[in-house]
Write a protein that holds these residues in place. Structure first.
Motif, PDB file in Angstrom:
ATOM      1  N   UNK A 192     -12.630  49.768   1.344  1.00 16.27           N
ATOM      2  CA  UNK A 192     -13.011  48.646   1.780  1.00 16.27           C
ATOM      3  C   UNK A 192     -14.825  49.127   2.596  1.00 16.27           C
ATOM      4  N   UNK A 193     -14.665  47.840   2.109  1.00  8.40           N
ATOM      5  CA  UNK A 193     -16.707  47.293   2.257  1.00  8.40           C
ATOM      6  C   UNK A 193     -16.295  46.179   3.722  1.00  8.40           C
ATOM      7  N   UNK A 194     -16.887  47.149   4.760  1.00  8.55           N
ATOM      8  CA  UNK A 194     -16.195  45.936   6.138  1.00  8.55           C
ATOM      9  C   UNK A 194     -17.689  45.645   6.691  1.00  8.55           C
ATOM     10  N   UNK A 195     -17.793  44.871   7.027  1.00  4.14           N
ATOM     11  CA  UNK A 195     -18.739  43.834   7.679  1.00  4.14           C
ATOM     12  C   UNK A 195     -18.381  44.017   9.829  1.00  4.14           C
ATOM     13  N   UNK A 196     -19.362  44.415   9.754  1.00 11.92           N
ATOM     14  CA  UNK A 196     -19.173  44.974  11.771  1.00 11.92           C
ATOM     15  C   UNK A 196     -20.378  43.553  12.566  1.00 11.92           C
ATOM     16  N   UNK A 197     -19.804  43.639  13.499  1.00 14.32           N
ATOM     17  CA  UNK A 197     -20.569  42.931  14.248  1.00 14.32           C
ATOM     18  C   UNK A 197     -20.199  42.737  15.354  1.00 14.32           C
ATOM     19  N   UNK A 198     -20.721  43.367  16.788  1.00 13.16           N
ATOM     20  CA  UNK A 198     -20.069  43.632  17.594  1.00 13.16           C
ATOM     21  C   UNK A 198     -18.733  44.579  17.791  1.00 13.16           C
ATOM     22  N   UNK A 240     -19.998  49.082   6.756  1.00 13.75           N
ATOM     23  CA  UNK A 240     -19.843  50.529   6.558  1.00 13.75           C
ATOM     24  C   UNK A 240     -18.607  50.509   5.358  1.00 13.75           C
ATOM     25  N   UNK A 241     -18.075  51.484   5.317  1.00 16.59           N
ATOM     26  CA  UNK A 241     -17.527  52.009   3.753  1.00 16.59           C
ATOM     27  C   UNK A 241     -16.529  52.629   4.067  1.00 16.59           C
ATOM     28  N   UNK A 242     -15.372  52.382   3.815  1.00 15.32           N
ATOM     29  CA  UNK A 242     -14.450  53.250   4.075  1.00 15.32           C
ATOM     30  C   UNK A 242     -13.928  53.993   2.963  1.00 15.32           C
ATOM     31  N   UNK A 243     -12.576  54.883   2.696  1.00 17.56           N
ATOM     32  CA  UNK A 243     -12.212  55.267   1.404  1.00 17.56           C
ATOM     33  C   UNK A 243     -10.932  56.298   1.158  1.00 17.56           C
ATOM     34  N   UNK A 244      -9.816  55.884   0.931  1.00 18.98           N
ATOM     35  CA  UNK A 244      -8.620  56.596   0.341  1.00 18.98           C
ATOM     36  C   UNK A 244      -8.526  56.822  -1.181  1.00 18.98           C
ATOM     37  N   UNK A 245      -8.337  58.319  -1.150  1.00 15.33           N
ATOM     38  CA  UNK A 245      -7.987  58.495  -2.658  1.00 15.33           C
ATOM     39  C   UNK A 245      -6.780  59.004  -2.592  1.00 15.33           C
ATOM     40  N   UNK A 246      -5.721  59.420  -3.557  1.00 13.95           N
ATOM     41  CA  UNK A 246      -4.470  59.944  -3.657  1.00 13.95           C
ATOM     42  C   UNK A 246      -4.472  60.635  -5.428  1.00 13.95           C
ATOM     43  N   UNK A 247      -4.071  61.801  -5.629  1.00 14.25           N
ATOM     44  CA  UNK A 247      -3.775  62.230  -6.798  1.00 14.25           C
ATOM     45  C   UNK A 247      -2.627  62.278  -7.237  1.00 14.25           C
ATOM     46  N   UNK A 248      -2.307  62.461  -9.127  1.00 15.54           N
ATOM     47  CA  UNK A 248      -1.516  62.054  -9.808  1.00 15.54           C
ATOM     48  C   UNK A 248      -0.209  63.007  -9.125  1.00 15.54           C
ATOM     49  N   UNK A 249       0.692  63.128  -8.645  1.00 14.67           N
ATOM     50  CA  UNK A 249       1.918  63.669  -8.781  1.00 14.67           C
ATOM     51  C   UNK A 249       2.369  64.229 -10.104  1.00 14.67           C
ATOM     52  N   UNK A 250       1.705  63.616 -11.498  1.00 17.19           N
ATOM     53  CA  UNK A 250       2.659  64.283 -12.839  1.00 17.19           C
ATOM     54  C   UNK A 250       1.400  64.214 -14.027  1.00 17.19           C
ATOM     55  N   UNK A 251       1.341  64.152 -14.737  1.00 20.26           N
ATOM     56  CA  UNK A 251       0.684  63.896 -15.539  1.00 20.26           C
ATOM     57  C   UNK A 251       0.769  62.749 -16.630  1.00 20.26           C
ATOM     58  N   UNK A 252      -0.636  61.981 -16.404  1.00 18.09           N
ATOM     59  CA  UNK A 252       0.143  60.693 -17.457  1.00 18.09           C
ATOM     60  C   UNK A 252      -0.366  60.289 -18.796  1.00 18.09           C
ATOM     61  N   UNK A 253      -0.294  59.881 -19.508  1.00 14.04           N
ATOM     62  CA  UNK A 253      -1.261  59.674 -20.697  1.00 14.04           C
ATOM     63  C   UNK A 253      -1.089  58.016 -20.803  1.00 14.04           C
ATOM     64  N   UNK A 254      -2.448  57.271 -21.063  1.00 13.61           N
ATOM     65  CA  UNK A 254      -2.730  56.279 -21.548  1.00 13.61           C
ATOM     66  C   UNK A 254      -3.649  56.423 -22.906  1.00 13.61           C
TER      67      UNK A 254
END
Length: 265
Positions: A254-260, A223-237
């Protein structure tokens, strides 16, 4: 006798690969393949940031393989934004009788759980050319499969194996991939390709399955799980430009191996 090696691609993976081949006592660098016209004719050592190697880069991969007939190709060209083209290049190498090592082809990380549509043509190409292919890397690979397997041999009473990778994509010299595939700078309403369930399972599920197979620990599901966050201010890379406030600035998955019904890997 040294193995004659061609390095295909001179980016984040290809440049270190050139240096590694040049430094290896059992390998001989005989060719370098590039896609950037500005790199054609340049010395491989110069491209890789070391002493001149006496090998000029070329964009004519078919001609190079036919002329040199190397033992192996280190395929370091990106496949993230040119999957079909890269796959055909892989098949071309294998059918020509050239062994391939690469970090580009995720469905081949662990063929037992790979896509049949990708695995079958590769097996046929290997049979036709009497060749082989080995796909691994560091993202994913090694720290997410081989290392935990080795570490498991020096401990007992294991209840769970958790492998964590932390990466600063501001240092990843692939601006197009960072924006279009990984999703930095995209709006939060749009889930980037990399974080889709299909993509996460294609790239990282093989790592979980490799560990499970090595430990002889069958899994019920992944199974998979995803969490995201937005930039609080602009960033120049540097080298990538401005990433606007409110767009994707960080994520974890996360990529999770499930058993029972319990996460084990």
């Amino acid at each position: 006798m040294k193995k004659r090696v061609v390095v295909w691609g001179t980016g984040n993976v290809g440049r270190p690969a050139i240096r590694a081949v040049l430094a290896h006592r059992d390998l001989e660098l005989v060719g370098v393949i590039v896609s950037d016209p500005a790199k054609v004719g340049r010395d491989a050592g110069e491209i890789a940031g070391v002493a001149r190697a006496g090998i000029q880069a070329t964009a004519d991969w078919r001609g190079l393989l036919q002329q040199l007939q190397p033992d192996a190709v280190v395929y370091a060209a990106t496949a993230d934004t040119r999957g079909a083209e890269a796959f055909m290049e892989l098949l071309g190498c294998l059918e020509a009788g050239v062994n391939v090592v690469s970090s580009a082809f995720y469905p081949l990380l662990y063929p037992e759980c790979g896509l049949e549509a990708a695995v079958a043509p590769v097996l046929e190409a290997c049979r036709k050319g009497n060749s082989s292919v080995f796909v691994s890397g560091i993202d994913p690979g090694w720290a997410m499969d081989i290392l935990p397997i080795l570490a498991s041999g020096v401990v007992a009473d294991i209840h769970e194996i958790r492998v964590q990778e932390v990466f600063n994509y501001a240092l990843y010299d692939q601006p197009r991939v960072v924006r279009e595939v990984i999703g930095f700078g995209q709006g939060m309403a749009q889930l980037p390709r990399m974080l889709e369930d299909f993509s996460l399972k294609m790239v990282w599920e093989p790592m979980v399955r490799v560990m499970a197979a090595a430990l002889e620990y069958p899994l019920d599901s992944v199974e998979t799980y995803v969490e995201r966050r937005a930039l609080e201010q602009a960033v120049d890379v540097p080298g990538m430009g401005v990433f606007d406030q409110g767009t994707q600035g960080a994520f974890r998955f996360e990529v999770r191996g499930i058993r029972n019904g319990v996460t084990r890997l």
